[in-house]
Enzyme design. Structure first.
Site, PDB file in Angstrom:
ATOM      1  N   ARG A  67       0.841  -1.212   0.000  1.00  0.00           N
ATOM      2  CA  ARG A  67       0.000   0.000   0.000  1.00  0.00           C
ATOM      3  C   ARG A  67       0.873   1.257   0.000  1.00  0.00           C
ATOM      4  O   ARG A  67       0.435   2.335  -0.378  1.00  0.00           O
ATOM      5  CB  ARG A  67      -0.971  -0.023   1.192  1.00  0.00           C
ATOM      6  CG  ARG A  67      -1.908   1.168   1.268  1.00  0.00           C
ATOM      7  CD  ARG A  67      -3.201   0.877   2.027  1.00  0.00           C
ATOM      8  NE  ARG A  67      -3.007   0.073   3.215  1.00  0.00           N
ATOM      9  CZ  ARG A  67      -2.538   0.532   4.390  1.00  0.00           C
ATOM     10  NH1 ARG A  67      -2.232   1.796   4.522  1.00  0.00           N
ATOM     11  NH2 ARG A  67      -2.400  -0.281   5.409  1.00  0.00           N
ATOM     12  N   TYR A 120     -13.413  17.641 -16.088  1.00  0.00           N
ATOM     13  CA  TYR A 120     -13.780  16.231 -16.217  1.00  0.00           C
ATOM     14  C   TYR A 120     -14.915  15.949 -15.227  1.00  0.00           C
ATOM     15  O   TYR A 120     -14.902  16.462 -14.104  1.00  0.00           O
ATOM     16  CB  TYR A 120     -12.558  15.358 -15.925  1.00  0.00           C
ATOM     17  CG  TYR A 120     -12.900  13.893 -15.851  1.00  0.00           C
ATOM     18  CD1 TYR A 120     -13.195  13.178 -17.008  1.00  0.00           C
ATOM     19  CD2 TYR A 120     -12.947  13.229 -14.636  1.00  0.00           C
ATOM     20  CE1 TYR A 120     -13.536  11.839 -16.936  1.00  0.00           C
ATOM     21  CE2 TYR A 120     -13.281  11.889 -14.558  1.00  0.00           C
ATOM     22  CZ  TYR A 120     -13.580  11.207 -15.717  1.00  0.00           C
ATOM     23  OH  TYR A 120     -13.919   9.882 -15.639  1.00  0.00           O
ATOM     24  N   ASP A 192      -4.574  19.715 -14.368  1.00  0.00           N
ATOM     25  CA  ASP A 192      -4.875  18.414 -14.959  1.00  0.00           C
ATOM     26  C   ASP A 192      -4.406  18.478 -16.412  1.00  0.00           C
ATOM     27  O   ASP A 192      -4.988  19.179 -17.238  1.00  0.00           O
ATOM     28  CB  ASP A 192      -6.383  18.139 -14.869  1.00  0.00           C
ATOM     29  CG  ASP A 192      -6.753  16.749 -15.374  1.00  0.00           C
ATOM     30  OD1 ASP A 192      -6.011  16.205 -16.213  1.00  0.00           O
ATOM     31  OD2 ASP A 192      -7.798  16.219 -14.941  1.00  0.00           O
ATOM     32  N   LYS A 217      -5.178   7.328 -19.761  1.00  0.00           N
ATOM     33  CA  LYS A 217      -5.371   7.876 -21.100  1.00  0.00           C
ATOM     34  C   LYS A 217      -4.059   7.819 -21.901  1.00  0.00           C
ATOM     35  O   LYS A 217      -3.602   6.736 -22.203  1.00  0.00           O
ATOM     36  CB  LYS A 217      -5.932   9.288 -20.992  1.00  0.00           C
ATOM     37  CG  LYS A 217      -7.072   9.433 -19.960  1.00  0.00           C
ATOM     38  CD  LYS A 217      -8.344   8.720 -20.356  1.00  0.00           C
ATOM     39  CE  LYS A 217      -9.396   8.681 -19.255  1.00  0.00           C
ATOM     40  NZ  LYS A 217      -9.744   9.962 -18.671  1.00  0.00           N
TER      41      LYS A 217
END
Ligand code: PLP
Length: 399
Positions: A67, A120, A192, A217
């Site tokens: 983690r 987004y 972003d 992406k």
């Protein structure tokens, strides 16, 4: 930046092949394999009490507990940081994991964020519905008006969030103007950069503090992984990591491996996808069934001059408004055969999606209108098929 990394490797094409090497130049981690090792282990053995103490106390130790990170991921993060010209980077479970973890790590209840009206949809929901529930104040402004960001700031403004080009209308934010103002006021900036990718735009060049990606992406590029990244100064990235290990928004070795593999061809892919998107934009511009084309590299784009200042090319995504409205847009995406009717972008396959149908799942009518999503809007993400074949497919579907 303190990296000893040879400047010889600073050009993108070389960086993506060699930029996961350590600062001391070691590219191979533990062995001589050219391709990175995948470490699926959830935990790591200490060879001594002394070593255990080191594992516990060193932030972002790659061999402690999964983690907290893993060696494959660490290697990928080195490359991501260098691609965005930053000191450090963190890879997280998704673009939204990166966005939520970053905002919750950097902003507290009672503090204020200035963001855009167009984001987004996941980010829009976070800003409009979720963060206010934690007592975080949010003001959303028209990103095409750089003065609006300054006008919206208050004494408690902690962060300015921008997304340029924005999803799905390809509106731009003047990065230098926003970063310059924010710096003078000691306000952090987060961009972003998913749509442009580091190949077409480097927000750090314009003074932005933190750069975020949906690595799902362009960075991944093959529609086979979900991941997100944030790049910036080491101290801020460590703070985001401290929250990520509590939120459990970590990535994993397998996705880090796939992402590294995808990144090797990022410059080649993005250059081609940008050329194809421009080709498609020019085709739609003259088509009688198309009312409007949104693509920053077209001289007709209202912010074309800004695009030329801060982007190398317009990127692989464009959107079009059809004359026929909602039904015509649905019929168009239904009629495509080469382009798939699917969400996401940045992969090798060309995708087309009716924006309003997609946004309806997450946002209400008012939010959709505010994001600039008109009923006939279709977002097209160029893949790596032949541009003429794609035009023929689009022409057939429009007919
Ligand atoms: C897809 C996307 C996101 C969210 O990324 P996920 O990896 O799907 O969580 C954030 N910002 C932009 C601009 C995106 O296109």
């Amino acid at each position: 930046m303190t990296q000893k990394f040879p400047p010889l490797f600073s050009r993108f094409e070389s960086l993506v092949i060699h930029g996961d090497a350590r600062d001391d130049g070691d590219r191979k981690d533990d062995d001589t394999a050219l391709s990175p090792a995948i470490y699926p282990s959830s935990t790591y053995r200490a060879r001594s009490a002394e070593e255990f103490a080191e594992m516990v106390s060193r932030p972002r130790h790659p061999r402690y507990y999964a983690r907290y990170g893993n060696p494959t991921q660490e290697r990928c993060e080195r490359l991501l940081a260098r691609l965005e010209g930053c000191e450090s980077a963190i890879l997280l479970a998704s673009g939204m994991a990166a966005m939520t973890t970053t905002l919750l790590a950097l902003v507290r209840g009672g503090e204020h964020i200035v963001a855009q009206t167009s984001h987004y949809m996941g980010t829009a929901k976070l800003l409009g519905q979720i963060l206010p529930g934690f007592g975080v104040e949010v003001t959303q402004v028209d990103q095409t008006d750089s003065n609006a960001f300054a006008a919206a700031t208050r004494a408690n403004t902690k962060l300015i969030l921008v997304e340029t080009p924005s999803n799905p209308t390809l509106a731009l934010t003047d990065l230098a103007a926003v970063a310059g103002f924010a710096r003078s006021r000691g306000i952090l900036t987060l961009a972003d950069n998913t749509f442009a990718s580091p190949i077409n735009q480097q927000p750090r060049e314009f003074g932005i503090d933190l750069v975020l990606h949906s690595a799902t992406k362009y960075l991944g590029g093959h529609s086979d992984l979900v991941a997100g990244a944030v790049c910036g100064e080491k101290a801020i990235i460590e703070r985001i990591w401290e929250h990520a290990i509590v939120f459990g928004t970590n990535s994993n070795a397998f996705d880090a491996f796939l992402l590294l593999r995808g990144l090797r061809t990022l410059p080649l892919r993005v250059k081609q996808q940008s050329a194809t998107a421009l080709h498609l934009a020019r085709f739609f511009e003259t088509h009688p069934a198309v009312a409007r084309v949104h693509y920053p590299e077209l001289p007709a784009h209202p912010q074309h001059e800004l695009a030329q200042r801060q982007m190398k090319h317009g990127g692989g995504v464009l959107s079009i408004e059809l004359k026929g409205g909602y039904a015509a847009a649905q019929k168009f995406v239904d009629s495509l055969s080469l382009a798939a009717n699917a969400v996401s972008l940045g992969g090798v396959e060309t995708l087309a999606v009716h924006a309003a149908s997609m946004w309806e799942g997450t946002l209400d009518e008012e939010e959709i209108a505010r994001a600039g999503v008109v009923p006939s809007l279709v977002r097209i993400a160029a893949g790596l098929e032949n541009a003429e074949d794609l035009c023929a497919d689009m022409a057939r579907a429009l007919a």
